[in-house]
Design a protein around this motif. Structure first.
Motif, PDB file in Angstrom:
ATOM      1  N   ARG A 173     137.657   7.854 -68.700  1.00 58.60           N
ATOM      2  CA  ARG A 173     138.856   8.667 -68.989  1.00 58.60           C
ATOM      3  C   ARG A 173     139.301   8.454 -70.430  1.00 58.60           C
ATOM      4  O   ARG A 173     139.620   9.401 -71.158  1.00 58.60           O
ATOM      5  N   PRO A 232     137.491  10.549 -63.887  1.00 60.36           N
ATOM      6  CA  PRO A 232     138.080  11.525 -62.967  1.00 60.36           C
ATOM      7  C   PRO A 232     138.040  12.933 -63.575  1.00 60.36           C
ATOM      8  O   PRO A 232     138.317  13.118 -64.761  1.00 60.36           O
ATOM      9  N   ASN A 233     137.669  13.894 -62.790  1.00 60.55           N
ATOM     10  CA  ASN A 233     137.681  15.319 -63.146  1.00 60.55           C
ATOM     11  C   ASN A 233     136.678  15.727 -64.227  1.00 60.55           C
ATOM     12  O   ASN A 233     136.700  16.868 -64.667  1.00 60.55           O
ATOM     13  N   THR A 234     135.821  14.824 -64.688  1.00 60.02           N
ATOM     14  CA  THR A 234     134.837  15.173 -65.724  1.00 60.02           C
ATOM     15  C   THR A 234     133.509  14.468 -65.457  1.00 60.02           C
ATOM     16  O   THR A 234     133.092  13.624 -66.253  1.00 60.02           O
TER      17      THR A 234
END
Length: 187
Positions: A67, A96-98
């Motif tokens: 992150r 997270p999210n990538t």
């Protein structure tokens, strides 16, 4: 720590500096990555990831470091890595999210697989290989005699060096990049 090869004054100077950093910066109890908020990251101008084997065992799959690295990558803020340090870039796949590698297509210099195999032969054991791991993810690994002699590689916001011989050049270039960022902010 570097082998000081009888350089008593340099060894004492660096040991004193390390002791001061321990006292002033609480190096004995570092903050967990998760405690650094996205808002706080905005106040940082750059990030440095040192070498050694810690990136291989502790950083390459750390989602919170991923992150943080995505923050610096997306903001184009200077990121310096040396020796085994570029392995920490693998953490971007776990952020997270990538769930992808942030440095695909980047020219990066690191500790080479050849150097690692030599150390493994001399000392025994095996460790993950920085150079080939990053290449498999799409990084363009820069190798050659110049890199082994301390040259650094700069690609966009990333400055990288292959081994301790690159430390001085990497540090100077990283500081220049930080100062260039300050000039952009002040403009």
């Amino acid at each position: 720590m570097l082998s000081f090869l009888g350089q008593w004054w340099e060894k004492n100077r660096e040991n004193k500096l390390i002791q001061e950093m321990r006292l002033e910066n609480n190096l004995a109890n570092p903050r967990p990555f998760a405690s650094i908020s996205d808002e706080e990251l905005a106040s940082f101008d750059g990030i440095f990831i040192p070498g050694g084997h810690a990136p291989l065992s502790d950083l390459g799959n750390n989602p919170e470091l991923g992150r943080i690295l995505w923050h610096f990558h997306n903001a184009g803020k200077p990121t310096a890595v040396i020796c085994h340090g570029p392995y920490a870039f693998m953490s971007t796949k776990h952020a997270p999210n990538t769930p992808q590698f942030a440095y695909k297509g980047y020219r990066i210099t690191s500790w080479s697989d050849q150097e690692e195999k030599l150390v493994e032969t001399l000392k025994g054991g095996t460790v993950p290989k920085v150079e080939s791991t990053l290449a498999l993810e799409g990084a363009v690994m820069v190798t050659g005699a110049a890199q082994k002699a301390g040259a650094v590689t700069v690609d966009r916001e990333v400055v990288s060096g292959s081994n301790p011989m690159a430390a001085e050049g990497l540090g100077k270039r990283f500081v220049e990049m930080l100062q260039e960022g300050e000039r952009v902010k002040g403009a």
